[in-house]
Write a protein that holds these residues in place. Structure first.
Motif, PDB file in Angstrom:
ATOM      1  N   UNK A 165       0.830  -1.211   0.000  1.00 23.96           N
ATOM      2  CA  UNK A 165       0.000   0.000   0.000  1.00 23.96           C
ATOM      3  C   UNK A 165       0.867   1.264   0.000  1.00 23.96           C
ATOM      4  N   UNK A 166       1.868   1.295   0.873  1.00 24.81           N
ATOM      5  CA  UNK A 166       2.660   2.518   1.019  1.00 24.81           C
ATOM      6  C   UNK A 166       3.605   2.736  -0.160  1.00 24.81           C
ATOM      7  N   UNK A 167       4.181   1.664  -0.682  1.00 23.82           N
ATOM      8  CA  UNK A 167       5.176   1.824  -1.750  1.00 23.82           C
ATOM      9  C   UNK A 167       4.579   1.706  -3.147  1.00 23.82           C
ATOM     10  N   UNK A 168       3.863   0.635  -3.406  1.00 26.07           N
ATOM     11  CA  UNK A 168       3.354   0.400  -4.756  1.00 26.07           C
ATOM     12  C   UNK A 168       2.186   1.311  -5.097  1.00 26.07           C
ATOM     13  N   UNK A 169       1.361   1.640  -4.104  1.00 28.77           N
ATOM     14  CA  UNK A 169       0.169   2.448  -4.375  1.00 28.77           C
ATOM     15  C   UNK A 169       0.448   3.934  -4.148  1.00 28.77           C
ATOM     16  N   UNK A 170       1.110   4.279  -3.030  1.00 27.05           N
ATOM     17  CA  UNK A 170       1.296   5.684  -2.668  1.00 27.05           C
ATOM     18  C   UNK A 170       2.725   6.205  -2.891  1.00 27.05           C
ATOM     19  N   UNK A 171       3.630   5.361  -3.359  1.00 26.21           N
ATOM     20  CA  UNK A 171       4.983   5.788  -3.730  1.00 26.21           C
ATOM     21  C   UNK A 171       5.693   6.516  -2.577  1.00 26.21           C
ATOM     22  N   UNK A 172       5.667   5.913  -1.388  1.00 28.06           N
ATOM     23  CA  UNK A 172       6.239   6.572  -0.216  1.00 28.06           C
ATOM     24  C   UNK A 172       7.616   6.027   0.171  1.00 28.06           C
ATOM     25  N   UNK A 173       8.103   5.022  -0.528  1.00 24.68           N
ATOM     26  CA  UNK A 173       9.488   4.545  -0.369  1.00 24.68           C
ATOM     27  C   UNK A 173       9.818   4.095   1.051  1.00 24.68           C
ATOM     28  N   UNK A 174       9.067   3.143   1.567  1.00 24.70           N
ATOM     29  CA  UNK A 174       9.370   2.543   2.865  1.00 24.70           C
ATOM     30  C   UNK A 174      10.215   1.286   2.669  1.00 24.70           C
ATOM     31  N   UNK A 175      11.049   0.993   3.667  1.00 20.05           N
ATOM     32  CA  UNK A 175      11.820  -0.240   3.687  1.00 20.05           C
ATOM     33  C   UNK A 175      11.265  -1.147   4.780  1.00 20.05           C
ATOM     34  N   UNK A 176      11.422  -2.450   4.573  1.00 21.29           N
ATOM     35  CA  UNK A 176      10.936  -3.430   5.549  1.00 21.29           C
ATOM     36  C   UNK A 176      12.100  -3.862   6.427  1.00 21.29           C
ATOM     37  N   UNK A 177      11.897  -3.777   7.729  1.00 20.86           N
ATOM     38  CA  UNK A 177      12.932  -4.182   8.690  1.00 20.86           C
ATOM     39  C   UNK A 177      12.694  -5.633   9.096  1.00 20.86           C
ATOM     40  N   UNK A 178      13.771  -6.394   9.178  1.00 21.62           N
ATOM     41  CA  UNK A 178      13.654  -7.765   9.656  1.00 21.62           C
ATOM     42  C   UNK A 178      14.521  -8.707   8.854  1.00 21.62           C
ATOM     43  N   UNK A 179      14.598  -9.941   9.322  1.00 18.61           N
ATOM     44  CA  UNK A 179      15.487 -10.936   8.709  1.00 18.61           C
ATOM     45  C   UNK A 179      15.176 -11.132   7.234  1.00 18.61           C
TER      46      UNK A 179
END
Length: 927
Positions: A165-179
């Motif tokens: 939702x945040x990246x593909x739809x709203x182009x907000x460039x979030x990264x996912x934290x975790x292994x």
């Protein structure tokens, strides 16, 4: 200690060797100077020796005043618009995200963006779009330059949904934290290095991670999804805080803004809810009694709208009606015999698992999978039983091999070959025997890998859901470290009872499809079933009975795969049936179909609501028809029907059943939402299998439902004074397309300046001819959502964002022009445009473009300011102000007027600091 350099003064532009350009806001006797370095860096105390006087941008701009030719004026207008458009109050409505913007979402976005502080619990009912609302808030704050560092904390199962939702739809460039994400903190503090991250709450609540978060720079915004899992309860005088709550408590003071999201924030426990509210504002209520007595104060931090409140911009209801019909049937005699044999096998597995405590968790997990598979389809459970039997046999061969029992190993491998021959229809030919060798090697590798791999058998009862079923069939087959005594023999006995005929459930489905297509030959049908084995059952049955219908399968993959399947199904000439696994519960919109079959039923009924939400959503034009296929003579079917009847009894008591006998949707959502927090469906169905009389199950359901009903009453009473959504609220913030028209005007002229073309085609379409390519745009969201070849006009669309960046970052030449006064009332003077950045208490930042008109004698002129909306229409002139007059206006008169204007608008509190940047200078020459 160095002395303060006399060359610096408050308001002066300076340069720092590392931090760049800033404005002096304070001077201390210890040699340190406080400088505002813009919204990104903020206020810093630095030593004066590392600063030097900057040749201000303002002086560079006014050093080159050119005649205001039509082209020069158009370019200056573009420069100012490119800076100003992202700061409009309606910027969220200018998003290029292909989503419908509903009135209640626009109002919420505006309220939060304009608030200070921004600390809210968003408690909208399920289905009203809390994810979209949050993304709109993020987009609005990002457009205003108020969102540099953000942390999204969500349940593990929803990380990918938020990323999409945040990246593909709203182009907000979030990264996912975790292994398995984009970044980890194995080597460095990822929270300090990465500004926009999504992380699961389970990965963050460890003390070491919390320390790293608190050691990183302060956040602009932190969001907790499913915030009702932030739990603090009281036993006597002792307060028990979960690790989730402790995480939120630690972070709340490390962020400027805080949003909590939950459709069920109140679990019928006032203390627990009060503790949740305290995370937002610890001073709002003294205790939970104060909260009950002054519940109107909740409006300061809680936003809640119901489906009954929500409507379209024209005032029409947002959702069509829905009809949920449970179609019960009884199994054939052969099916009953198979089911009983399977039930006894699973019950014995549960009993053994329970007797072994922690050591039995793996076996308990396997049995739960088999129980769910049986409720899905007998073919699915047979397939997994056969695979488990094969893996147990392969495991036996490995054990014999390790103990040097050659005969035992060969006997086990011989049994495995016989099984594989039967499963795959292979014979004794050379090629088939080679294939069997390959299959045995693959199976051996799978068992060895499973022996090394740790599997989480425990379920968090708070979040157990259908989404967790992905891969369960494979795990149940290969998890062979613990088994029932003589389990291979027991599985063979169960399989010996497998019914030979087409399943009764499949026959019921085919009969229903025949009746529907007799009436409406082109009707699109959505079928949900949890497991892949069941998908094949229903696909083969439909292909056999209706070879021309076409069947689309949605069984997982990334969002692109889902979208492609949805597009093929949406095509009027495409397949008439889509079969979805749990992967279809989120991320797809199927409101163009109105008929949905639940070929199996997830244990948690809220998962059923999510399935229904694929067709019963905004944009559905017809009554959504949902059919649940339930085997009445199975334990699972009886429990489902029992739960349905008890919810119906509650609905009748409360007058929430319509004339056709359907339970009111709001009541169902409220009761089931509260019930999900009070009961473990996993344990409920397992206990039911071991106690076919369902006596204990009935008692547990009665208690849980009564508690859920009481909690619903408590919630309604506490929330009754909350402001509901009113269409008038939307009308106050709706600019009736004015901002979009401004954006289109900007794009049209900006494209022309770049030797491209952006032109109107019709009411819904625009053509952008750029770099030799034709790209089609629209302002019609409904059209854009359903058409991959049609782009939506919005601030963050790459083409448009490039134009905004290109013109907002133009150099100083061309920003200062001279024009002729259009009428005698307008005196000689200056129209200037200023980019203002304000930093207030608590890190709140605000950006705006402010136009100021000043006459040549230094008085503010409204007549000159009125020219701001007519810049491209002005005529060129030669500047008449001399350098002394110009410098005095720029450095003495205008800064004072600018500060006064900001104070008059209420933008400058006692603690606020601000910086200004000249973006345009127009000298008006009187006639």
């Amino acid at each position: 200690m160095s002395a303060v350099s006399p060359e610096f003064s408050i308001g002066q532009s300076v340069l720092h060797i590392e931090l760049g350009e800033g404005v002096v806001t304070g001077i201390a006797a210890d040699g340190y100077i406080t400088v505002f370095f813009g919204a990104t860096i903020g206020m810093r105390r630095v030593q004066s020796q590392f600063l030097r006087t900057a040749q201000s941008v303002e002086n560079e701009i006014v050093a080159h005043i050119l005649p205001g030719t039509p082209e020069a004026l158009q370019r200056l207008w573009l420069i100012c618009e490119a800076t100003q458009l992202p700061f409009l109050e309606t910027a969220a409505a200018l998003t290029a995200a292909k989503v419908d913007l509903l009135p209640h979402q626009v109002v919420l976005t505006h309220r939060i963006a304009e608030a200070s502080p921004r600390r809210f619990l968003i408690a909208d009912e399920v289905g009203l779009g809390k994810t979209i609302e949050t993304a709109l808030v993020l987009r609005e704050l990002a457009s205003r330059g108020q969102l540099q560092r953000t942390l999204m904390i969500v349940p593990a199962g929803l990380v990918e949904n938020w990323r999409h939702e945040l990246n593909d739809v709203f182009h907000l460039d979030f990264e996912v934290f975790g292994a398995d994400g984009d970044v980890t903190d194995r080597k460095t503090n990822a929270f300090a290095k990465h500004d926009r991250m999504i992380a699961s709450i389970d990965t963050l609540k460890r003390p070491a991670r919390i320390e790293r978060i608190l050691a990183s720079p302060r956040y602009d915004l932190v969001v907790f999804d499913e915030a009702h899992h932030l739990t603090a309860t009281r036993t006597g005088r002792k307060v028990n805080k979960t690790e989730n709550f402790k995480l939120a408590e630690a972070i709340r003071d490390h962020t400027r803004d805080l949003l909590l999201l939950s459709a069920t924030p109140h679990q019928g426990d006032h203390f627990r809810f009060w503790m949740l509210v305290r995370l937002l504002d610890p001073t709002l209520f003294h205790d939970e009694q104060d909260m009950q007595q002054n519940r109107h104060r909740l409006n300061a931090v809680v936003i809640r709208r119901t489906k009954a409140d929500a409507c379209t911009s024209s005032g029409a209801p947002l959702f069509a009606r829905r009809q949920v019909i449970t179609d019960g049937f009884t199994m054939s005699q052969d099916e009953q015999q198979f089911y009983e044999a399977l039930r006894a096998y699973i019950a014995d597995g549960y009993n053994l698992a329970e007797s072994q405590g922690n050591a039995g968790r793996a076996l308990g997990f396997v049995m739960a999978v088999f129980q769910k598979l049986a409720a899905s389809s007998f073919a699915a459970v047979r397939l997994t039983l056969e695979r488990r039997l094969l893996m147990l046999t392969i495991h036996e061969s490995i054990i014999c091999e390790r103990s040097m029992d050659v005969d035992g190993r060969d006997r086990a491998l011989r049994d495995a070959r016989i099984m594989l021959s039967a499963m795959h229809g292979l014979n004794n030919s050379y090629m088939d025997q080679v294939k069997i060798d390959s299959l045995i090697a693959d199976a051996r590798l799978q068992v060895l890998n499973r022996l090394k791999k740790r599997v989480e058998y425990d379920r968090n009862d708070d979040v157990e859901s259908e989404a967790q079923t992905s891969g369960e069939e494979d795990i149940a087959s290969t998890l062979v470290t613990i088994a029932l005594p003589e389990e291979q023999r027991r599985i063979r006995d169960v399989l010996a009872h497998f019914p030979p005929d087409v399943e009764t459930k499949a026959k019921k489905l085919l009969t229903a499809l025949y009746a529907i297509w007799q009436a409406q030959p082109n009707e699109k049908i959505v079928i949900f079933t949890t497991y892949l084995g069941s998908v094949e059952v229903y696909r083969n049955a439909i292909d056999g009975a209706f070879p021309k219908a076409g069947v689309e399968i949605l069984k997982g993959g990334d969002h692109g795969a889902k979208t492609a399947a949805e597009k093929r199904f949406r095509n009027p000439h495409g397949p008439r049936v889509m079969i979805c696994t749990a992967a279809g519960r989120e991320g797809i919109n199927l409101q163009f179909a109105k008929v949905l079959f639940n070929a199996d039923l997830p244990w948690n009924p809220m998962d059923l609501e999510q399935r229904i939400g694929r067709i019963h959503r905004y944009g559905q034009k017809y009554t959504a028809q949902i059919y649940n296929l339930v085997a009445e003579d199975t334990i699972e079917g009886q429990i489902f029907l029992l739960l349905e009847q008890k919810v119906r009894d509650i609905a009748k008591t409360l007058g929430k059943v319509d004339a056709e006998g359907h339970i009111a949707e709001d009541l169902r959502a409220q009761i089931l939402g509260q019930l999900s927090e009070r009961i473990s469906y996993e344990h409920l169905y397992q206990d039911g299998l071991r106690d076919p009389t369902l006596q204990r199950t009935r008692q547990e359901l009665d208690i849980a439902l009564q508690n859920a009903r009481d909690a619903r009453h408590v919630v309604l009473e506490l929330f009754q004074d909350l402001d509901s959504f009113r269409l008038e609220d939307y009308e106050e913030v709706d600019d009736h397309g004015h901002s979009m028209r401004r954006l289109i005007d900007f794009i049209t002229l900006a494209a022309q300046m770049q030797n491209n073309e952006f032109r109107y085609i019709d009411a819904d379409h625009y053509l952008y001819h750029v770099s030799g390519n034709d790209v089609y745009f629209t302002t019609n969201r409904e059209l854009a959502v359903g058409n991959d070849n049609l782009e939506l006009i919005g601030l963050e669309h790459p083409f448009i964002a490039n134009l905004l960046t290109l013109f907002s970052q133009q150099g100083p030449i061309g920003r200062a022009l001279a024009v002729l006064s259009p009428n005698p009332e307008i005196p000689t003077g200056v129209l200037s445009a200023w980019h203002v950045r304000i930093q207030g208490h608590g890190g709140n930042r605000f950006e705006q473009v402010l136009w100021l008109g000043v006459s040549h004698d230094g008085a503010r002129s409204k007549h000159i300011e009125a020219l701001a909306s007519h810049v491209p229409e002005l005529r060129p002139a030669t500047a008449t102000l001399d350098s002394t007059e110009r410098t005095k206006l720029l450095n003495e008169k205008i800064p004072t007027i600018l500060q006064r204007a900001l104070a008059h608008r209420g933008l400058l509190s006692n603690e606020a600091t601000y910086g200004t940047k000249l973006i345009g200078w127009i000298e008006v020459v009187a006639r």
